[in-house]
Design an enzyme around this catalytic site. Structure first.
Site: not given
Ligand code: ATP
Length: 160
Positions: A13, A66, A73, A91-92
């Site tokens: 897994y 990561e 995520e 996420k941030d």
């Molecule tokens: N449901 C949500 N509500 C509020 N903000 C969000 C949401 N989803 C994403 N974000 C914002 O958008 C950003 C990018 O999100 P995303 O899910 O695309 O991840 P990522 O950092 O692009 O990761 P990856 O491209 O590696 O999947 C996040 O860091 C966050 O700030």
């Protein structure tokens, strides 16, 4: 189920999780390429035992961060597809953890590799002394990265 089987399943897994992250996350692919480069440098440059450990630890920290980021995520996306300030925070903050480990890896890379590159200090690969055992871990690490990459590549081909 036998305990051994259970252990084997959890191992499989974990490999599955790593393959998923590599297939879906561009940043993970970048980490793998940089890690492979760092391992090649560790093999050819005259690094000490401690320096090899530092390089490996930095690679593992970035890849682990990561993986956690990818997991967070997924959980956030499972909980909501709407904009939510808490989803943004989750996420941030996870992304910030990855950034921190990457900065740490760059600092380690600079301290470890710089003075072995300028001037160039190559490892004596014919040396069969005590270091040979530790150096053997480097191709092993490279093999693990390549096997997981191959698995992710064939998986993404299958998915089209
Ligand atoms: N449901 C949500 N509500 C509020 N903000 C969000 C949401 N989803 C994403 N974000 C914002 O958008 C950003 C990018 O999100 P995303 O899910 O695309 O991840 P990522 O950092 O692009 O990761 P990856 O491209 O590696 O999947 C996040 O860091 C966050 O700030």
């Amino acid at each position: 189920m036998f305990k051994g089987n259970k252990l084997l399943m959890s191992f499989s897994y974990a490999i599955e999780g790593m393959t998923h992250a590599l297939t879906t996350q561009r940043n993970m692919r970048i980490h793998f390429v940089v890690a492979l480069g760092a391992m090649i440098l560790s093999l050819v440059l005259d690094l000490s035992k401690l320096e090899i450990v530092l390089v490996f630890f930095s690679i593992i920290a970035v890849v682990a961060a990561e993986l956690f980021n990818t997991a967070i995520e997924a959980v956030v996306d499972l909980a909501t597809s709407d904009y939510h300030p808490l989803a943004k925070i989750a996420k941030d903050v996870a992304a910030a953890a990855v950034l921190l480990t990457a900065v740490h890896a760059v600092i380690v890379g600079f301290f470890v590799f710089f003075d072995k590159l300028f001037p160039l200090k190559l490892r004596d690969l014919d040396d069969t002394g005590e270091m040979a055992v530790y150096v053997a871990f480097i191709p092993l690490g490279m093999l693990v990265l390549l096997l997981i990459s191959w698995r992710a590549y064939t998986r993404s081909k299958k998915q089209g």
